[in-house]
Enzyme design. Structure first.
Site, PDB file in Angstrom:
ATOM      1  N   CYS A  58       1.045  -1.097   0.477  1.00 28.55           N
ATOM      2  CA  CYS A  58       0.111  -0.849   0.231  1.00 28.55           C
ATOM      3  C   CYS A  58       0.772   1.361   0.089  1.00 28.55           C
ATOM      4  O   CYS A  58       2.053   1.326   0.240  1.00 28.55           O
ATOM      5  CB  CYS A  58      -0.485   0.454   1.177  1.00 28.55           C
ATOM      6  SG  CYS A  58      -0.138   0.268   2.973  1.00 28.55           S
ATOM      7  N   ALA A  61       3.124   2.241   3.214  1.00 29.89           N
ATOM      8  CA  ALA A  61       3.924   0.965   2.973  1.00 29.89           C
ATOM      9  C   ALA A  61       5.265   1.812   2.262  1.00 29.89           C
ATOM     10  O   ALA A  61       6.460   2.411   2.350  1.00 29.89           O
ATOM     11  CB  ALA A  61       3.426  -0.246   2.261  1.00 29.89           C
ATOM     12  N   ARG A  92      11.779  -4.366   6.809  1.00 27.23           N
ATOM     13  CA  ARG A  92      12.131  -4.215   5.609  1.00 27.23           C
ATOM     14  C   ARG A  92      13.501  -4.605   5.118  1.00 27.23           C
ATOM     15  O   ARG A  92      14.788  -4.785   4.513  1.00 27.23           O
ATOM     16  CB  ARG A  92      11.847  -2.787   5.139  1.00 27.23           C
ATOM     17  CG  ARG A  92      12.598  -2.350   3.867  1.00 27.23           C
ATOM     18  CD  ARG A  92      11.728  -1.804   2.882  1.00 27.23           C
ATOM     19  NE  ARG A  92      12.561  -0.994   1.508  1.00 27.23           N
ATOM     20  CZ  ARG A  92      13.000  -0.095   1.485  1.00 27.23           C
ATOM     21  NH1 ARG A  92      12.723   0.747   2.709  1.00 27.23           N
ATOM     22  NH2 ARG A  92      13.037   0.823   0.875  1.00 27.23           N
ATOM     23  N   HIS A 192       5.643   6.663  -2.611  1.00 30.53           N
ATOM     24  CA  HIS A 192       6.556   6.800  -3.374  1.00 30.53           C
ATOM     25  C   HIS A 192       6.729   8.474  -3.755  1.00 30.53           C
ATOM     26  O   HIS A 192       7.697   9.251  -3.327  1.00 30.53           O
ATOM     27  CB  HIS A 192       7.385   6.000  -4.090  1.00 30.53           C
ATOM     28  CG  HIS A 192       7.813   4.418  -4.115  1.00 30.53           C
ATOM     29  ND1 HIS A 192       7.700   3.763  -5.095  1.00 30.53           N
ATOM     30  CD2 HIS A 192       8.032   3.803  -2.950  1.00 30.53           C
ATOM     31  CE1 HIS A 192       8.135   2.368  -4.722  1.00 30.53           C
ATOM     32  NE2 HIS A 192       8.458   3.055  -3.353  1.00 30.53           N
TER      33      HIS A 192
HETATM   34  S1  CFN Z   1       9.223  -0.680  -3.178  1.00 31.01           S
HETATM   35 FE1  CFN Z   1      10.745  -0.688  -3.440  1.00 31.01          FE
HETATM   36  S2  CFN Z   1      12.534   0.740  -3.203  1.00 31.01           S
HETATM   37  S3  CFN Z   1      11.352  -0.424  -6.235  1.00 31.01           S
HETATM   38 FE2  CFN Z   1      12.665  -2.012  -5.142  1.00 31.01          FE
HETATM   39  S4  CFN Z   1      14.420  -1.419  -5.219  1.00 31.01           S
HETATM   40 FE3  CFN Z   1      11.372  -3.807  -3.572  1.00 31.01          FE
HETATM   41  S5  CFN Z   1       9.723  -3.802  -2.885  1.00 31.01           S
HETATM   42 MO1  CFN Z   1      10.642  -4.484  -1.414  1.00 31.01          MO
HETATM   43  S6  CFN Z   1      10.241  -2.534  -0.129  1.00 31.01           S
HETATM   44 FE4  CFN Z   1      12.436  -2.575  -1.492  1.00 31.01          FE
HETATM   45 FE5  CFN Z   1      13.157  -1.074  -3.089  1.00 31.01          FE
HETATM   46 FE6  CFN Z   1      13.108   0.389  -5.206  1.00 31.01          FE
HETATM   47 FE7  CFN Z   1      10.372  -1.970  -2.621  1.00 31.01          FE
HETATM   48  S7  CFN Z   1      14.560  -1.320  -1.569  1.00 31.01           S
HETATM   49  S8  CFN Z   1      12.588  -4.754  -2.125  1.00 31.01           S
HETATM   50  S9  CFN Z   1      11.733  -4.099  -5.888  1.00 31.01           S
HETATM   51  N1  CFN Z   1      12.106  -1.899  -3.175  1.00 31.01           N
HETATM   52  C1  HCA Z   2       6.873  -3.319   1.265  1.00 29.45           C
HETATM   53  C2  HCA Z   2       8.186  -4.093   1.620  1.00 29.45           C
HETATM   54  C3  HCA Z   2       8.167  -5.133   1.424  1.00 29.45           C
HETATM   55  C4  HCA Z   2       7.854  -6.164   1.430  1.00 29.45           C
HETATM   56  C5  HCA Z   2       8.886  -7.790   1.497  1.00 29.45           C
HETATM   57  C6  HCA Z   2       7.781  -8.864   1.079  1.00 29.45           C
HETATM   58  C7  HCA Z   2       9.746  -5.231   1.959  1.00 29.45           C
HETATM   59  O1  HCA Z   2       6.631  -3.207  -0.132  1.00 29.45           O
HETATM   60  O2  HCA Z   2       6.155  -3.092   2.551  1.00 29.45           O
HETATM   61  O3  HCA Z   2       7.226  -8.277   0.206  1.00 29.45           O
HETATM   62  O4  HCA Z   2       8.780  -9.713   1.471  1.00 29.45           O
HETATM   63  O5  HCA Z   2      10.989  -5.275   1.099  1.00 29.45           O
HETATM   64  O6  HCA Z   2       9.938  -5.128   2.944  1.00 29.45           O
HETATM   65  O7  HCA Z   2       8.862  -4.867  -0.309  1.00 29.45           O
END
Ligand code: CFN
Ligand code: HCA
Length: 539
Positions: A58, A61, A92, A192
């Site tokens: 969401c 998050a 995270r 974001h």
């Molecule tokens: S929201 Fe982003 S900020 S898009 Fe990426 S590299 Fe994942 S989903 Mo989990 S929280 Fe994480 Fe980053 Fe960019 Fe999210 S650190 S692993 S692929 N990510």
């Molecule tokens: C998020 C955080 C997340 C969830 C990871 C997962 C992360 O989307 O709110 O589904 O295992 O990296 O912690 O993306």
């Protein structure tokens, strides 16, 4: 090791076959057979069909957890029922390293207004202001940020008014709020955007001090998961590159407030922070450049690109020296492991950037990505983004207020002239642009946006990949099918995976997973008679 698969269009048909006609039609637009030469259009950043089990998260998050979470000396207060705060409490794995024991570090805390029924009925602003005061009295932080959860928007609490009032009252604490209610937009991506706007508006530009250093840059979109940023910092230091600010892995309030004094923004995760890059370019004249420190070759390439941007012969030589020192150590490990991983296949369904970046590490192991997709990225992350300047091919949800950004008459100073930018472009250095995932993927590989639980099960059944990369919700379901799942979010308690040392960590972890005989002992549902492997314990 050349495996053959059914025709990808037949696979696509099969994935949507069980859906109602309207759903099938919609999903088909997000399931694409790749052609790296003429990249096809992918439907992305659209609402998930209700009832489908999505991997997505969401807006709250994306704002609180992802962008603001890693900054160690902000007190982040979640305004809402306790669950939202609890489930975003360190899950995270964003790490941080205060320079001294006296430096503030609030990352291990979980701050929440813990809204109760009474607050939902009569309003929660009063409770929020009390919480801000309490946090201030206990910790005296430089900044306090407030994050709105779903009920806050529904009952109409004004977190911004509360923040303004408390900022005024406290005097020496920067208090600001985010309207990042979970339901905004279609995924965490909206969060974001909201976070970028808020950080830009309330933090960047508050400190005009120019730090020492010849090659000063900000690292955007690197969040120090599993210590990734530490490895990049190590490499930068070795090369003589000064990191002014990091958005936001291992960062501090002071860094973010000073970011506009850097001369370049390098972007790791384009999806989560591209807005910041663009706004800093518009207001201060700082160009941005996409880089990638996931993969040893990619890391070397990224360092060379940075040196090329600054155009300094000394830096170029230093970067070559560092690469020459680091890369052979990595190559030695590849030589050892690659005979065991060569020809194996992977699938990556993660977030908004890693499904792309991690393909480089698999390539270095001789493994092929047969299918990949993002959870919440936009078309530009798939198809690429035109070079220069500020081109938007994909807009965020309508209910995110866009910031009006204009050049700052005092501080706007193009770090490179138009002519210099043109010259760099002619040398093949892409400034303010991003190639996207699909140009790097094989022809006829499958690209699936916002994959559903059902579709991923089907894909596994059809391709039987040697490894599947996703998150915690997918992990055990997939492993019960006899396929190892590598978490590319939390790294399964491992990492770092960036840079040269990180690449070695990744190769070793993947080797251990894909060559573990235990997977052959598990019977996938399609291999067993009904009920035989249903997980029910028998006496
Ligand atoms: S929201 Fe982003 S900020 S898009 Fe990426 S590299 Fe994942 S989903 Mo989990 S929280 Fe994480 Fe980053 Fe960019 Fe999210 S650190 S692993 S692929 N990510
Ligand atoms: C998020 C955080 C997340 C969830 C990871 C997962 C992360 O989307 O709110 O589904 O295992 O990296 O912690 O993306």
């Amino acid at each position: 090791a050349n495996k053959t698969y059914p025709d990808p269009s037949a696979i696509r048909e099969e994935l949507v076959q069980k859906y109602p006609a309207k759903v099938a039609k919609k999903r088909t637009k997000s399931i694409i057979i790749n052609d790296p030469e003429t990249v096809p259009e992918v439907q992305a950043n659209v609402r998930t069909v209700p009832g489908i089990i999505t991997q997505r998260g969401c807006s709250y998050a994306g704002c609180k957890g992802v962008v603001l979470g890693p900054t160690r000396d902000i007190v982040n207060i979640t305004h809402g029922p306790i669950g939202c705060s609890f489930y975003s409490w360190l899950t995270r794995r964003n790490q941080t390293k205060p320079e001294t024991d006296a430096d503030a570090n609030f990352i291990t805390y979980c701050f929440s207004t813990d809204m109760q029924e009474e607050n939902i009925v009569f309003g929660g602003e009063k409770k929020l202001k009390v919480a801000i005061q309490e946090a201030y009295d206990l910790f005296h932080p430089k900044s306090i940020a407030i994050f709105s959860t779903c009920p806050v928007g529904l009952i109409g609490d004004d977190v911004h008014a509360a923040a303004r009032e408390m900022k005024e009252k406290l005097g020496d604490c920067n208090v600001f709020g985010f309207s990042c209610e979970g339901y905004r937009g279609v995924s965490q991506s909206a969060g974001h955007h909201i976070a970028n706007n808020g950080v830009f508006k309330h933090m960047v530009g508050r400190n005009n001090e120019k730090k020492e250093g010849k090659f000063r840059l900000n690292l955007l979109g690197e969040y120090n998961i599993g210590g990734d940023a530490f490895e990049i910092e190590r490499i930068f230091k070795k090369c003589g590159i000064t990191l002014v600010s990091s958005f936001s892995g291992n960062s501090t309030v002071g860094q973010l407030e000073n970011a506009h004094m850097a001369d370049l923004n390098v972007i790791m995760c384009h999806r989560s922070i591209n807005y910041m890059g663009e706004m800093m370019e518009t207001k201060y004249g700082i160009p941005w450049m996409k880089i990638n420190f996931v993969g040893a070759e990619s890391s070397a390439k990224s360092l060379r690109r940075i040196a090329q941007y600054f155009g300094d012969e000394g830096l170029k030589a230093k970067v070559e020296e560092v690469i020459a020192e680091e890369l052979p150590k990595v190559k030695a490990v590849i030589d050892e492991i690659r005979p065991r991983t060569e020809g194996k296949t992977a699938m990556l369904f993660v977030g908004g950037s890693r499904a792309h970046h991690y393909q480089d590490l698999f390539t270095e192991l001789g493994m092929t990505t047969v299918a990949a997709g993002y959870e919440f990225a936009h078309r530009d992350d798939y198809e690429g983004r035109e070079v220069l300047p500020g081109i938007k091919i994909d807009a965020d949800s309508k209910n995110i207020e866009e910031l009006k950004v204009e050049a700052d008459p005092e501080l706007y100073k193009p770090r490179k002239s138009e002519a210099e930018l043109e010259a760099l472009k002619a040398e093949g250095l892409e400034i303010n642009g991003y190639e996207g995932m699909m140009k790097q993927m094989m022809k006829k590989s499958l690209v699936v946006d916002d994959i559903s639980h059902y579709e991923s099960e089907k894909l596994i059944e059809i391709y039987k990949p040697d490894i599947f990369c996703a998150g915690i919700k997918e992990k055990y379901v997939v492993q019960k099918m006899g396929v190892p799942l590598k978490q590319l979010h939390s790294y399964d308690y491992g990492g770092p995976y960036t840079g040269f040392e990180g690449a070695v960590n990744f190769y070793r972890d993947i080797d251990r997973m894909v060559n573990n005989p235990v997977w052959k002992l598990i019977k996938a549902p399609w291999e067993t008679a009904a009920g035989e492997n249903d997980g029910v314990l028998e006496a």
